[in-house]
Design a protein around this motif. Structure first.
Motif, mmCIF file in Angstrom:
data_model
loop_
_atom_site.group_PDB
_atom_site.id
_atom_site.type_symbol
_atom_site.label_atom_id
_atom_site.label_comp_id
_atom_site.label_asym_id
_atom_site.label_seq_id
_atom_site.Cartn_x
_atom_site.Cartn_y
_atom_site.Cartn_z
ATOM 1 N N UNK A 24 -8.476 8.736 3.156
ATOM 2 C CA UNK A 24 -8.715 10.119 3.562
ATOM 3 C C UNK A 24 -7.711 10.615 4.597
ATOM 4 N N UNK A 25 -6.654 9.847 4.840
ATOM 5 C CA UNK A 25 -5.683 10.242 5.860
ATOM 6 C C UNK A 25 -4.659 11.214 5.295
ATOM 7 N N UNK A 26 -4.108 12.029 6.153
ATOM 8 C CA UNK A 26 -3.074 12.977 5.762
ATOM 9 C C UNK A 26 -1.713 12.280 5.691
ATOM 10 N N UNK A 27 -0.721 13.026 5.201
ATOM 11 C CA UNK A 27 0.620 12.461 5.126
ATOM 12 C C UNK A 27 1.183 12.113 6.477
ATOM 13 N N UNK A 28 0.912 12.947 7.489
ATOM 14 C CA UNK A 28 1.399 12.676 8.841
ATOM 15 C C UNK A 28 0.767 11.414 9.415
ATOM 16 N N UNK A 29 -0.522 11.228 9.157
ATOM 17 C CA UNK A 29 -1.191 10.031 9.662
ATOM 18 C C UNK A 29 -0.683 8.773 8.970
ATOM 19 N N UNK A 30 -0.446 8.853 7.672
ATOM 20 C CA UNK A 30 0.125 7.699 6.961
ATOM 21 C C UNK A 30 1.525 7.384 7.459
ATOM 22 N N UNK A 31 2.293 8.422 7.747
ATOM 23 C CA UNK A 31 3.636 8.217 8.299
ATOM 24 C C UNK A 31 3.562 7.504 9.641
ATOM 25 N N UNK A 32 2.590 7.885 10.456
ATOM 26 C CA UNK A 32 2.444 7.266 11.765
ATOM 27 C C UNK A 32 2.028 5.802 11.626
ATOM 28 N N UNK A 33 1.097 5.516 10.705
ATOM 29 C CA UNK A 33 0.677 4.126 10.496
ATOM 30 C C UNK A 33 1.820 3.288 9.919
ATOM 31 N N UNK A 34 2.620 3.882 9.038
ATOM 32 C CA UNK A 34 3.757 3.153 8.478
ATOM 33 C C UNK A 34 4.753 2.779 9.568
ATOM 34 N N UNK A 35 4.983 3.709 10.491
ATOM 35 C CA UNK A 35 5.886 3.418 11.604
ATOM 36 C C UNK A 35 5.331 2.305 12.482
ATOM 37 N N UNK A 36 4.031 2.326 12.715
ATOM 38 C CA UNK A 36 3.425 1.284 13.543
ATOM 39 C C UNK A 36 3.450 -0.071 12.845
ATOM 40 N N UNK A 37 3.263 -0.073 11.527
ATOM 41 C CA UNK A 37 3.374 -1.331 10.793
ATOM 42 C C UNK A 37 4.791 -1.888 10.904
ATOM 43 N N UNK A 38 5.786 -1.016 10.785
ATOM 44 C CA UNK A 38 7.161 -1.472 10.958
ATOM 45 C C UNK A 38 7.417 -2.030 12.348
ATOM 46 N N UNK A 39 6.850 -1.389 13.357
ATOM 47 C CA UNK A 39 7.003 -1.907 14.727
ATOM 48 C C UNK A 39 6.323 -3.256 14.891
ATOM 49 N N UNK A 40 5.169 -3.435 14.230
ATOM 50 C CA UNK A 40 4.468 -4.720 14.308
ATOM 51 C C UNK A 40 5.298 -5.827 13.666
ATOM 52 N N UNK A 41 5.844 -5.553 12.493
ATOM 53 C CA UNK A 41 6.685 -6.558 11.843
ATOM 54 C C UNK A 41 7.945 -6.830 12.653
ATOM 55 N N UNK A 42 8.489 -5.798 13.270
ATOM 56 C CA UNK A 42 9.664 -6.000 14.111
ATOM 57 C C UNK A 42 9.343 -6.886 15.295
ATOM 58 N N UNK A 43 8.169 -6.697 15.896
ATOM 59 C CA UNK A 43 7.782 -7.538 17.028
ATOM 60 C C UNK A 43 7.548 -8.975 16.596
#
Length: 502
Positions: free
Chosen positions: A156-175
């Protein structure tokens, strides 16, 4: 598609791309060896014999080179022979010690197949949360731990929210890539129809003794209506690190299992906030009994209601022992299915499209269509270290450039796929040089139904849900191993590969 949705491209690259006309060194040497008899007979002037030899060697070369559903024909033949050998000698059939009447140690896991190499030692107390069960994969030499997440999903998330979660997932993998002791993270989601256990336990403690008849009738009708379409999600995350990376810091922390656990605890403590930033309401690192329950419900979904009811009711039991985590019996795995207890599972490897995909696009694979059906989706990530990632992208860029330049020198124009591959190689090299990480990954999906159902019909529905989005590769002759990668939260799903990238 809106422009604010993050698209993941460059996902379909082979981990070991062939240098010689797309062939691996082993395939190229085999083809060269098959060409020697043909050239030898031609040099001796035996042209008829050379034609027959060329036909035979050509067919053998086709078997070695041409892939059939992900595997060359020669590899299919080898896997088939091993499967038949295991079936004839009874290696594939398994029965638990408890079912056979053999005495068991409650703390020793009794599991089939590839799980026999996995140990589950308990670590020391982790802050105020009790002891965390470690996962020791003796085959791959890895240590890890599993957490159960409470997550509301992304449907039920919007495109902006999915974009934000995708960025956070990338940061998690980077860490994860910049940590020294862990390099893999596995996400597992299991979707099953809601059996209403939590609600029944709550109503048992709060129901009025003498409610009005009409109110009770309306409640029962509402339960039937809502319960028939309700689903429940189980989300797990597993973090693992190699024995080579853990050995020295574990020795400084006291050595042994306890030393490795203390080193992992430092990482687990720092991962809770990034996981909550991805939308997780709670992160619960599993103890031995909780992990045994997660494995048991993976093999037998019908046991979930009883185990959860006992845990929610607080009946004082110590929890499920590790010896009861596995199934009671697993007959010889079929070519295209895996039977465990009273259930059958068909598992697939999910191949990403070359055009890319978006965050949350895997959700159709979790859409349960019928009560009693269960679907699982697992994504296994391995973050490569900076030095290894830089070497991998440089090799890939060099290989793509050499092939493109060779075609130009021979007068062939570069195709669109060649240009896309070359530009992608340069883009990845620039990204790694800027500090980003390179990630190996594998995605598996599975559908589980009672054994008396038509499992092929349910598998076809899963394939229909993936049509037009992803390509599902059914891993025949390896359904038991793929079940572990797709349905059990143990972090097993990526092979050990030296060099290269996926």
């Amino acid at each position: 598609m809106s422009s604010n949705v993050r698209i993941y491209r460059g996902l379909a690259r082979r981990e070991h791309a062939g240098w010689i006309l797309g062939l691996t060194p082993a395939q190229a040497l085999t083809c060269l060896a098959l060409a020697v008899p043909v050239l030898w007979t031609i040099s001796n002037g035996q042209f008829t014999h050379a034609l027959i030899t060329a036909t035979v060697c050509g067919l053998a070369g086709v078997l070695v080179v041409v892939p059939v559903r992900g595997r060359p024909a020669v590899r299919w033949l080898g896997h088939l022979l091993l499967y038949q050998l295991g079936s004839a000698l009874g290696w594939s059939r398994w029965q638990s010690h408890a079912a056979s009447g053999t005495a068991v140690n409650p703390d020793e896991p009794d599991l089939p197949g590839v799980l026999q190499r996995v140990g589950f030692p308990d670590g020391p107390v982790f802050k105020d949360r009790g002891r965390v069960c470690l996962i020791h994969d003796t085959g791959d030499g890895r240590w890890g731990a599993t957490a159960r997440l409470t997550h509301t999903g992304v449907g039920m998330l919007s495109g902006e929210q999915c974009e934000r979660l995708a960025s956070r997932l990338g940061n998690l993998l980077l860490s994860i890539g910049h940590r020294e002791v862990i390099d893999r993270m596995s996400l597992l989601v299991r979707t099953v129809p809601d059996d209403g256990t939590e609600y029944e336990v709550w109503r048992t403690h709060h129901e009025t003794p003498d409610p009005p008849h009409l109110a009770r009738q309306a409640t029962q009708e509402l339960d039937r209506t809502v319960g028939s379409v309700s689903v429940r999600h189980e989300v797990f995350v597993t973090i693992t690190g190699s024995e080579d990376a853990l050995r020295k810091p574990a020795l400084a922390a006291g050595g042994g299992v306890e030393g490795r656990a203390r080193v992992l605890y430092r990482v687990l403590d720092g991962l809770e906030d990034p996981l909550k930033a991805l939308g997780a309401d709670s992160v619960e690192w599993l103890s031995g009994s909780a992990l045994a329950e997660a494995i048991r419900t993976g093999f037998n979904p019908a046991s979930s209601a009883v185990l959860r009811a006992g845990r929610l009711a607080g009946d004082g039991r110590e929890g499920l022992p590790k010896a009861a985590a596995g199934p009671t019996e697993t007959p010889t795995p079929g070519w295209r299915r895996y039977d465990h207890d009273a259930f059958s599972t068909v598992s697939y490897s999910v191949l990403m499209p070359e055009a890319g995909t978006v965050f949350g696009s895997l959700s159709p694979l979790l859409a349960v269509k019928t009560a009693g059906e269960r679907r699982c989706l697992a994504i296994h990530y391995e973050v490569m270290g900076p030095r290894r990632a830089a070497r991998a992208v440089q090799n890939y860029r060099f290989r793509a450039g050499v092939l493109r330049d060779y075609k130009r020198t021979k007068g062939f124009s570069a195709s669109a796929s060649d240009e896309r591959e070359a530009s992608g190689a340069h883009a990845q090299e620039r990204a790694v040089a800027a500090g980003h990480s390179l990630v190996r990954y594998a995605v598996t999906s599975a559908v589980t139904v009672p054994v008396h159902w038509n499992v092929e019909d349910r598998a076809a529905r899963l394939e229909n849900d993936a049509a037009g989005r992803f390509r599902l590769l059914r891993l025949d002759l390896a359904q038991d191993s793929t079940f572990v990668a797709a349905c059990l939260p143990l972090g097993i799903g990526l092979p050990r590969v030296r060099g290269g990238l996926l």
